[in-house]
Design an enzyme around this catalytic site. Sequence first.
Site, PDB file in Angstrom:
ATOM      1  N   ALA A  73    -105.420  81.166  55.662  1.00 24.37           N
ATOM      2  CA  ALA A  73    -104.796  80.770  54.397  1.00 24.37           C
ATOM      3  C   ALA A  73    -105.823  80.545  53.285  1.00 24.37           C
ATOM      4  CB  ALA A  73    -103.957  79.521  54.601  1.00 24.37           C
ATOM      5  N   THR A  74    -106.993  80.035  53.634  1.00 18.93           N
ATOM      6  CA  THR A  74    -107.991  79.792  52.583  1.00 18.93           C
ATOM      7  C   THR A  74    -108.350  81.107  51.889  1.00 18.93           C
ATOM      8  OG1 THR A  74    -108.857  77.891  53.787  1.00 18.93           O
ATOM      9  CG2 THR A  74    -110.303  78.848  52.118  1.00 18.93           C
ATOM     10  N   GLN A 181     -97.932  75.496  55.955  1.00 16.70           N
ATOM     11  CA  GLN A 181     -97.282  74.547  56.872  1.00 16.70           C
ATOM     12  C   GLN A 181     -95.775  74.798  57.001  1.00 16.70           C
ATOM     13  OE1 GLN A 181     -98.802  72.431  58.825  1.00 16.70           O
ATOM     14  NE2 GLN A 181    -100.859  72.374  57.940  1.00 16.70           N
ATOM     15  N   THR A 243    -113.017  96.116  58.710  1.00 17.54           N
ATOM     16  CA  THR A 243    -112.340  96.589  59.927  1.00 17.54           C
ATOM     17  C   THR A 243    -111.223  95.635  60.349  1.00 17.54           C
ATOM     18  OG1 THR A 243    -114.396  97.621  60.614  1.00 17.54           O
ATOM     19  CG2 THR A 243    -112.766  97.235  62.348  1.00 17.54           C
ATOM     20  N   CYS A 328    -108.248  68.731  58.335  1.00 19.06           N
ATOM     21  CA  CYS A 328    -108.580  70.145  58.266  1.00 19.06           C
ATOM     22  C   CYS A 328    -109.497  70.493  57.104  1.00 19.06           C
ATOM     23  CB  CYS A 328    -107.325  71.022  58.266  1.00 19.06           C
ATOM     24  SG  CYS A 328    -106.042  70.481  57.179  1.00 19.06           S
TER      25      CYS A 328
HETATM   26  C1  LIG Z   1    -101.343  73.552  53.442  1.00 24.20           C
HETATM   27  C2  LIG Z   1    -102.585  74.228  53.891  1.00 24.20           C
HETATM   28  N1  LIG Z   1    -103.129  75.197  53.146  1.00 24.20           N
HETATM   29  C3  LIG Z   1    -104.234  75.847  53.500  1.00 24.20           C
HETATM   30  C4  LIG Z   1    -104.878  75.549  54.672  1.00 24.20           C
HETATM   31  C5  LIG Z   1    -106.103  76.346  55.069  1.00 24.20           C
HETATM   32  O1  LIG Z   1    -105.779  77.199  56.114  1.00 24.20           O
HETATM   33  P1  LIG Z   1    -106.870  78.033  56.952  1.00 24.20           P
HETATM   34  O2  LIG Z   1    -107.418  77.069  57.948  1.00 24.20           O
HETATM   35  O3  LIG Z   1    -106.100  79.128  57.595  1.00 24.20           O
HETATM   36  O4  LIG Z   1    -107.877  78.529  56.009  1.00 24.20           O
HETATM   37  C6  LIG Z   1    -104.370  74.524  55.501  1.00 24.20           C
HETATM   38  C7  LIG Z   1    -105.027  74.079  56.731  1.00 24.20           C
HETATM   39  O5  LIG Z   1    -106.164  73.876  56.864  1.00 24.20           O
HETATM   40  C8  LIG Z   1    -103.187  73.859  55.102  1.00 24.20           C
HETATM   41  O6  LIG Z   1    -102.647  72.908  55.855  1.00 24.20           O
END
Ligand SMILES: Cc1ncc(COP(=O)(O)O)c(C=O)c1O
Length: 380
Positions: A73-74, A181, A243, A328
Site C-alpha cells: 500500500a505504501t 484496512q 519483473t 506499523c
Molecule cells: C491504512 C494503511 N495504509 C497504508 C499502510 C501501509 O501498507 P504497506 O505495509 O502495505 O505498505 C498500512 C499498514 O501499514 C495501513 O494500515
Amino acid sequence: MKNTTTYLDYNATTPVDPRVIESVNLYFNEFYGNASSLHSLGNKSKTAVDTAKSSVATLLDTESDNIYFTSGATESINFALKGLALHPNNSKKHIITCHTEHKAVLETCKYLRSVGYEIEFLPVNKDGSINLNLLKSSIKANTLLVCLMWVNNETGVIHPVKEIGKITRDAGIYFVCDGTQGVGKLPINVMEAEIDILCFSGHKMYAPKGIGGIYINRSITKENKILPLIHGGGQEDGLRNGTYNVPLIAGLGKACEIAREEVSENEEYIKQLQDFIEDELLQIKGAYIHGKSTPRIYNTINVCIPGLDTEIFIGMNNDIAVSNGSACSSALVQPSHVLLAMDINADDAQSSLRISMGKNSTKEDLELLIQRLKNFILIS
Ligand SMILES: Cc1ncc(COP(=O)(O)O)c(C=O)c1O
C-alpha cells in the site's frame, strides 16, 4: 521454536493463509519462469499473473485491466499521489487529505508540499468522522484530488466512501482512497463508490508482506494522466515496471479469492467477538472506546483505560500481541497522531490499546487479554 503468541494485532499484519502459501510455493518451486518470457514456463507465470489480476478485480467489482500490482500500500499511495500531482500536464496544485490518514499518505503529502503543492489537512470530529460539508467547501478551482482512507487502521472508523466519491465526482476532481484496512474485510464496488484510485496491501488480508496493488479508473490511464513511480522494462503497461513477483502475485490473487468467498462468514464471526470484548472492556472503570458512536469496522477496538501504562502492560504481557500507538509505522511509540487528531489528550492517547482481530481469533484469546488487563490494573 513454536509460536505461542495470542495474536490480536491483525491490523499490523495477518498470518498468511495456508492456501495462499500453497499458491506462493507453486510459483517459487515449480513454475519459476519470468512472466515476460515467451517460453512455456514464462507463459505459465503470465497466466498466474492474469488469473491473480482477475481475482483482485472480482473482489473490487471491476475489470482486470484496471488493476496493477505493487509492493504494497505504501508504494500504491506514493504512485497515486505523486503520479497524478507530478504529471507534466497537471496544473492543479491543491490536495485535500485528513489528519487521521496513515503516514504513507501524510508523508507523501508533506513531500508534495515541499515541492510546491498546497496540502489541506481536514480536521476530524471527536469520534474520528469527517465533516462532509467541510470537505465540500474545501474544494477549490485548483484542487486536484481528495485523498481519504476507507477504514482507519488505528480506530477502525469507516469513512463514507460513497458520499465522498459523489462529492469528488460532482466537483470533477479525483478521489484517491487508501483501502488497506477495508479490502478483503468489507465488500466494495469501486465504480459504484466512484473511487478513482484504490490502494491496498496483501499482508492485511492473509497474503504475504511485500505485495499489494492499486485500482486505477480506466479514464486516468487511457488519457495518460498518471506517471509511473518506477520506470523500466514496460511491465504493467509501463505503469509499474520491474519483473513481476509471480509467487507473491499468485498469493495475493488466492487471498482475494478466499476473501470474496469468506467475507460475510468472517464478518459475522468476528463481530460477535467484538461485541463480547467491548462489553468486557467497558466494565473496567473509566474505559471508553474510540469512535464508538460512528461506523466502525468489526475487527478493531481501540480502547482507552485512563491511567493504564500501555508500554509496561505490553512489556509484561509480551505473549499477547496488541498494539499502542501505530505499530506499523514505527518502532517508536508516541501518542497516536490519529487519537490526537480526534482531540484525545496525550495521556488518554498513551493509555489506549488497539485490539485487532482476524479469522483465527477466538473468545479464549480475548478472555486471556481481559484477565491480564484486570490483573495489571489491580497491581498498578
Ligand atoms: C491504512 C494503511 N495504509 C497504508 C499502510 C501501509 O501498507 P504497506 O505495509 O502495505 O505498505 C498500512 C499498514 O501499514 C495501513 O494500515
